[in-house]
Design an enzyme around this catalytic site. Structure first.
Site, PDB file in Angstrom:
ATOM      1  N   ARG A  89       0.843  -1.200   0.000  1.00  0.00           N
ATOM      2  CA  ARG A  89       0.000   0.000   0.000  1.00  0.00           C
ATOM      3  C   ARG A  89       0.881   1.255   0.000  1.00  0.00           C
ATOM      4  NH1 ARG A  89      -4.276  -3.142   3.266  1.00  0.00           N
ATOM      5  NH2 ARG A  89      -3.008  -3.065   5.131  1.00  0.00           N
ATOM      6  N   PHE A 116     -11.652  -5.245  -5.283  1.00  0.00           N
ATOM      7  CA  PHE A 116     -11.596  -6.113  -4.088  1.00  0.00           C
ATOM      8  C   PHE A 116     -11.073  -5.282  -2.905  1.00  0.00           C
ATOM      9  CE2 PHE A 116     -10.513  -8.690  -7.868  1.00  0.00           C
ATOM     10  CZ  PHE A 116     -11.527  -9.622  -7.862  1.00  0.00           C
ATOM     11  N   ASP A 140     -16.132  -3.665  -4.230  1.00  0.00           N
ATOM     12  CA  ASP A 140     -16.153  -4.958  -3.542  1.00  0.00           C
ATOM     13  C   ASP A 140     -17.570  -5.495  -3.665  1.00  0.00           C
ATOM     14  OD1 ASP A 140     -14.129  -6.242  -1.132  1.00  0.00           O
ATOM     15  OD2 ASP A 140     -16.196  -6.991  -1.244  1.00  0.00           O
ATOM     16  N   SER A 141     -17.687  -6.833  -3.789  1.00  0.00           N
ATOM     17  CA  SER A 141     -19.027  -7.402  -3.934  1.00  0.00           C
ATOM     18  C   SER A 141     -19.793  -7.351  -2.614  1.00  0.00           C
ATOM     19  CB  SER A 141     -18.935  -8.849  -4.428  1.00  0.00           C
ATOM     20  OG  SER A 141     -18.131  -9.592  -3.550  1.00  0.00           O
ATOM     21  N   ALA A 187     -20.650  -1.347  -4.466  1.00  0.00           N
ATOM     22  CA  ALA A 187     -20.861  -2.770  -4.193  1.00  0.00           C
ATOM     23  C   ALA A 187     -21.197  -3.437  -5.525  1.00  0.00           C
ATOM     24  CB  ALA A 187     -21.994  -2.959  -3.193  1.00  0.00           C
ATOM     25  N   ASP A 199      -6.687  -7.161  -5.979  1.00  0.00           N
ATOM     26  CA  ASP A 199      -6.259  -7.949  -4.815  1.00  0.00           C
ATOM     27  C   ASP A 199      -7.374  -8.897  -4.404  1.00  0.00           C
ATOM     28  OD1 ASP A 199      -4.833  -8.867  -2.631  1.00  0.00           O
ATOM     29  OD2 ASP A 199      -5.435  -7.205  -1.336  1.00  0.00           O
ATOM     30  N   CYS A 209      -3.088 -14.163  -3.201  1.00  0.00           N
ATOM     31  CA  CYS A 209      -2.763 -14.588  -1.828  1.00  0.00           C
ATOM     32  C   CYS A 209      -3.042 -16.078  -1.648  1.00  0.00           C
ATOM     33  CB  CYS A 209      -3.525 -13.750  -0.805  1.00  0.00           C
ATOM     34  SG  CYS A 209      -5.304 -13.869  -0.952  1.00  0.00           S
TER      35      CYS A 209
HETATM   36  N1  SAH Z   1      -7.366  -5.476  -0.861  1.00  0.00           N
HETATM   37  C1  SAH Z   1      -7.928  -5.705   0.454  1.00  0.00           C
HETATM   38  C2  SAH Z   1      -8.150  -7.169   0.770  1.00  0.00           C
HETATM   39  C3  SAH Z   1      -9.015  -7.902  -0.229  1.00  0.00           C
HETATM   40  S1  SAH Z   1      -9.798  -9.293   0.444  1.00  0.00           S
HETATM   41  C4  SAH Z   1      -7.030  -5.036   1.512  1.00  0.00           C
HETATM   42  O1  SAH Z   1      -5.962  -4.520   1.200  1.00  0.00           O
HETATM   43  O2  SAH Z   1      -7.433  -5.040   2.663  1.00  0.00           O
HETATM   44  C5  SAH Z   1     -10.798  -9.795  -0.868  1.00  0.00           C
HETATM   45  C6  SAH Z   1     -12.113  -9.039  -1.016  1.00  0.00           C
HETATM   46  O3  SAH Z   1     -12.691  -9.452  -2.245  1.00  0.00           O
HETATM   47  C7  SAH Z   1     -13.171  -9.283   0.043  1.00  0.00           C
HETATM   48  O4  SAH Z   1     -13.519  -8.081   0.670  1.00  0.00           O
HETATM   49  C8  SAH Z   1     -14.364  -9.866  -0.722  1.00  0.00           C
HETATM   50  O5  SAH Z   1     -15.626  -9.353  -0.265  1.00  0.00           O
HETATM   51  C9  SAH Z   1     -14.111  -9.394  -2.128  1.00  0.00           C
HETATM   52  N2  SAH Z   1     -14.692 -10.214  -3.195  1.00  0.00           N
HETATM   53  C10 SAH Z   1     -14.756 -11.566  -3.258  1.00  0.00           C
HETATM   54  N3  SAH Z   1     -15.284 -11.956  -4.438  1.00  0.00           N
HETATM   55  C11 SAH Z   1     -15.563 -10.817  -5.142  1.00  0.00           C
HETATM   56  C12 SAH Z   1     -16.099 -10.548  -6.441  1.00  0.00           C
HETATM   57  N4  SAH Z   1     -16.475 -11.537  -7.261  1.00  0.00           N
HETATM   58  N5  SAH Z   1     -16.218  -9.268  -6.827  1.00  0.00           N
HETATM   59  C13 SAH Z   1     -15.838  -8.251  -6.017  1.00  0.00           C
HETATM   60  N6  SAH Z   1     -15.316  -8.458  -4.787  1.00  0.00           N
HETATM   61  C14 SAH Z   1     -15.180  -9.712  -4.360  1.00  0.00           C
END
Ligand code: SAH
Length: 395
Positions: free
Chosen positions: A213, A229, A251-252, A278, A299, A339
């Site tokens: 970050r 994400f 984020d979903s 969302a 991510d 990850c």
């Molecule tokens: N980048 C973040 C961590 C990401 S964790 C950080 O730095 O803190 C992964 C995230 O992806 C979760 O919040 C989850 O809700 C989201 N996610 C999972 N599947 C998804 C999709 N199909 N579309 C959008 N978001 C999604």
């Protein structure tokens, strides 16, 4: 000599333990005493009786996680010393500062405490057990955490409902072992974050992206940023400080969007550069206009939690990266991550390479990223390295 019951390995199966790999697989065991129970501390010896280590026994493919290579009792004082050593390393790394009180204190095997994770948010430690043995040790660990000289820990929240093997029937309850709720605002590199350790994913925050970050911040000036994400909006908050023109977080999960909005408001109240949506990632990436973003962060959650899911995960990584390569503005920068522990650095790079080739754009690697130093990896336990990232320049 310790008083624990002894597990004897099959001939030749001591090799990896002699090289400090901390796991004994169930297939390596020649003799398991009947009265050994899941979560017990056990001695492990080679077929010739040679002592190899003391560890926690569990039922499953990993049968013992080795904690100690001397034949000694693992007293509360032993756990306290391990935690002191972990804290000493974090001090050396410079992650404990007035402007940074968010860090990982214990990273399992990487801190010679297999099955145990501890993240620190100000004066609260979030303790996570991944093995029955660590579940039984939780009160010892909690006491040692608040007694840790100079760490300033007052509260210990235990959060293992989703990390312990379900079949062990331990029925862990997420709750404070010591102290209680005070403030959940924590600081990372001078930025404030609401940490939802009660209901959030993992221990409430992805501490492992801190350095990445910080790097992103330097690429943000005047950029139109898409943080895909976003979860708690970590990358978005850094992009805002870095001087981004526009930041869109996606984020979903509606809850993640609320968390992101709250964290932006905490640091940049009234700033209109940011909007969170969302939306499903695949849908958003497919529908966004060409050239709308100069800086994109991908991510995603671990697409492959197990080896069986590798093929589908590779398709997933290829698809989201292909969409980003197709749409990112000329001269754009892509931060892309995996990850998934089951996906190797090479496999991830292959998925990104394939996506780049499909787009026909010219792509260069600027940085190869991983987890930060407070998530150390034992050189004998390469499985501990899980976070992989690439920063790419896309022409
Ligand atoms: N980048 C973040 C961590 C990401 S964790 C950080 O730095 O803190 C992964 C995230 O992806 C979760 O919040 C989850 O809700 C989201 N996610 C999972 N599947 C998804 C999709 N199909 N579309 C959008 N978001 C999604």
């Amino acid at each position: 000599m310790s008083t624990y019951q002894t597990i004897t390995l099959k001939r030749g199966k001591e090799e990896s333990l002699l090289r400090f790999h901390p796991w004994v697989f169930s297939g390596a065991i020649a003799n398991l005493p009947q009265s050994v129970e899941e979560g017990d501390l056990v001695r492990v010896t080679a077929s010739d009786g040679r002592f190899l280590g003391v560890g926690h026994y569990e039922v499953g493919s990993i049968a013992v996680r080795i904690l100690e290579s001397e034949d000694i009792e693992l007293t509360p004082g032993w756990f306290a010393t391990r935690l002191e050593q972990a804290l000493a390393l974090r001090r050396k790394l410079g992650v404990i500062r007035p402007d940074n009180n968010t860090y990982r204190l214990v990273h399992g095997e990487g801190d010679f405490l297999p099955g145990c994770v501890v993240d620190i948010y100000g004066n609260t430690a979030v303790l996570q057990a991944h093995s029955p043995g660590m579940h039984y040790a939780r009160h010892i660990l909690a006491k040692a955490l608040v007694d840790l000289p100079g760490a300033g820990i007052a509260n210990v929240y235990y959060k293992s409902e989703t990390t312990l093997p379900y079949k062990a029937r331990l029925d862990p309850v997420n709750d404070y072992l010591i102290g209680g709720f005070e403030t959940n605002v924590s600081m990372e590199n001078g930025l404030l974050f609401n940490i939802d350790w009660l209901k959030g994913q993992k221990t409430g925050f992805f501490v492992d992206q801190r350095d990445n970050r910080a790097l992103l911040e330097h690429y943000s000036r005047d950029a139109r940023v898409l943080n895909m994400f976003c979860y708690t909006g970590g990358f978005s908050v850094y992009a805002m400080r870095g001087g981004a023109r526009v930041v869109h977080s996606v984020d979903s999960s509606a809850k993640a969007v609320t968390l992101t909005d709250a964290n932006i408001a905490l640091n940049f109240p009234g700033d209109t550069r940011h909007t969170a949506y969302a939306e499903d990632a695949f849908k958003y990436l497919a529908e966004m206009p060409d050239g709308a973003y100069d800086l994109i962060i991908l991510d995603p959650p671990a697409f492959a939690k197990h080896r069986s899911a590798i093929k589908n995960a590779m398709v997933g990584y290829r698809r989201i990266n292909a969409a980003a390569f197709r749409k990112i503005a000329p001269g754009g920068i892509l931060f892309t991550f995996s990850c998934s522990q089951a996906i190797s650095r090479e496999q991830f790079r292959l998925a990104v390479f394939t996506a780049a080739a499909q787009s026909g754009r010219r792509v260069r690697i600027l940085h190869q990223l991983t987890q930060p130093a407070d998530h150390p990896v034992s050189i004998y336990h390469p499985e501990g390295e899980y976070l992989k990232g690439l920063v790419l320049a896309v022409e």
